[in-house]
Design a protein around this motif. Structure first.
Motif, PDB file in Angstrom:
ATOM      1  N   ASP A 127       0.813  -1.221   0.000  1.00 19.29           N
ATOM      2  CA  ASP A 127       0.000   0.000   0.000  1.00 19.29           C
ATOM      3  C   ASP A 127       0.838   1.258   0.000  1.00 19.29           C
ATOM      4  OD1 ASP A 127      -2.712  -1.199   0.387  1.00 19.29           O
ATOM      5  OD2 ASP A 127      -1.603  -2.098   2.038  1.00 19.29           O
ATOM      6  N   ASP A 137      -3.719   4.080   3.201  1.00 23.65           N
ATOM      7  CA  ASP A 137      -2.547   3.282   2.816  1.00 23.65           C
ATOM      8  C   ASP A 137      -1.463   3.307   3.889  1.00 23.65           C
ATOM      9  OD1 ASP A 137      -3.221   2.086   0.358  1.00 23.65           O
ATOM     10  OD2 ASP A 137      -2.887   3.963  -0.705  1.00 23.65           O
ATOM     11  N   THR A 167      -3.766  -5.126   4.075  1.00 20.99           N
ATOM     12  CA  THR A 167      -3.881  -4.171   2.974  1.00 20.99           C
ATOM     13  C   THR A 167      -5.210  -3.457   3.131  1.00 20.99           C
ATOM     14  OG1 THR A 167      -3.761  -3.904   0.570  1.00 20.99           O
ATOM     15  CG2 THR A 167      -5.036  -5.770   1.362  1.00 20.99           C
ATOM     16  N   ASP A 168      -5.349  -2.293   2.493  1.00 15.60           N
ATOM     17  CA  ASP A 168      -6.679  -1.697   2.449  1.00 15.60           C
ATOM     18  C   ASP A 168      -7.312  -2.072   1.108  1.00 15.60           C
ATOM     19  OD1 ASP A 168      -4.940   0.017   1.041  1.00 15.60           O
ATOM     20  OD2 ASP A 168      -6.169   1.780   1.460  1.00 15.60           O
ATOM     21  N   THR A 211      -9.136  -1.145  -1.983  1.00 11.76           N
ATOM     22  CA  THR A 211      -9.472   0.065  -2.739  1.00 11.76           C
ATOM     23  C   THR A 211      -9.719  -0.283  -4.209  1.00 11.76           C
ATOM     24  OG1 THR A 211      -7.108   0.629  -2.808  1.00 11.76           O
ATOM     25  CG2 THR A 211      -8.404   1.651  -1.085  1.00 11.76           C
TER      26      THR A 211
HETATM   27 CO    CO Z   1      -3.849   0.425  -0.453  1.00 15.51          CO
END
Ligand code: CO
Ligand code: CO
Length: 349
Positions: free
Chosen positions: A49, A89, A227-228, A230
């Protein structure tokens, strides 16, 4: 003349005309790395990220940039979502964000200065909520409105949540419901209800700060990867963890948290990013019996989505309980399994 709506300044709501995962791979392939430096702990090669740079034995910089076109017409809301998304992130690496630089692209012929001001005000309000200082920024002329931030934070070099950290047997935990892309796209065509849009907005406006803080308080070793979720969707970001760690991420689709209305709307239309994501997922294996709308949900590009953690199995109950006690609707959604013979990186069952 009637003023244009903010989303009319964008070809595609919530996109920054980005390269899809496949195009990005093709563009980057074979480029020489700029400079070798042992203090670089994480860079683009593992599709993490944010980058991480060891500054001293007990402190590392976390750096990221994210900006996109308006996904809503309210400029104050757009500014807030852009900030929440950019900050995310840093949280997803285990870091604490501290400073930000604004990036704005603005058409020559509008929107009006007071609308632009509201975008910046929304962003600043969200940065303040996160305890992040705005240091400056840069604006350019562009046919589309685009807005976001480069964010810098810090993390202990030994406690970075890398994509490569997932271990076989880890449990997958997701902290926000899915479906923001589907709902935003449906709204553009007048198909979502007011309450569906407001649930999606509430989710996008929420900082991942609390979820990250609870996770930072976990015992060392309990968190594998993070992780995010997105623009590449749940399946895309799970693929990044699977590739970096060498394992397969298996999701139980019926356990996935979903925004109200998103599954019905998924059948009706799909954000463009969802289609480019699907083309990239040749190593996404879908077991028979998985409903098509749940497959679409897994490919749906999220704006300011939740954090996806891999958690040691013995710690997962305590982790979820701590998240829920802090108001984060964390949900168990699958597990990390050995890479299967068919080469699948992400499996939906
Ligand atoms: Co990310
Ligand atoms: Co990003």
């Amino acid at each position: 003349m009637e003023a244009k709506r903010l989303t009319e300044y964008a070809d595609c709501a919530g996109c920054a005309s980005k390269l899809g995962p496949a195009e990005l791979d093709a563009v980057m392939a074979g480029l020489p790395f700029a400079h070798h430096d042992d203090r670089v702990l994480v860079d683009f090669r593992t599709a993490d990220d944010a980058g991480v740079y060891r500054w001293s034995d007990d402190s590392a910089l976390v750096q990221t940039v994210d900006f996109f076109t308006p996904m809503v017409d309210d400029p104050w809301v757009f500014g807030q979502v852009a900030a929440a998304n950019a900050l995310s992130d840093v949280y997803a690496m285990g870091g604490v964000p501290r400073t930000a630089l604004a990036i704005a692209a603005l058409p020559k012929d509008g929107p009006a200065p007071e609308v632009v001001r509201e975008i910046f005000r929304g962003g600043s309000d969200k940065l303040r909520e996160a305890g992040v200082a705005l240091l400056g920024g840069h604006t350019v002329t562009d046919p589309e409105v685009k807005f976001g931030y480069s964010v810098t934070g810090h993390v202990h070099p030994d406690r970075v949540w890398k994509n490569s950290g997932a271990r076989i047997g880890d449990v997958l935990v997701l902290t926000k419901p899915l479906g923001t892309g589907i709902i935003v796209r449906a709204t553009k065509f007048g198909r979502s209800t007011e309450s569906q849009l407001s649930s999606a907005l509430e989710s996008m406006l929420g900082l991942n700060s609390t979820a990250a803080e609870v996770a930072r308080n976990a015992e060392p070793g309990q968190i594998g990867a993070c992780t995010d979720v997105t623009g590449f969707g749940l399946a895309g970001h799970a693929t990044e963890i699977a590739l970096a760690s060498g394992h397969t991420l298996e999701f139980t689709v019926d356990a996935l948290p979903v925004l109200p209305g998103a599954l019905d709307l998924a059948i009706q239309n799909l954000p463009c990013g969802g289609r480019s994501n699907q083309r990239h997922y040749d190593r996404l294996k879908v077991e028979p019996g998985v409903r098509h709308e749940l497959f679409l949900l897994c490919c749906d590009p999220q704006t300011s989505g939740g954090l996806l953690f891999t958690i040691a199995p013995e710690a997962v109950d305590g982790f979820i309980a701590a998240q829920r006690a802090a108001g984060v609707p964390a949900t168990r959604v699958g597990e990390v399994v050995p890479r299967s013979a068919d080469g699948g990186l992400v499996r939906l069952r």
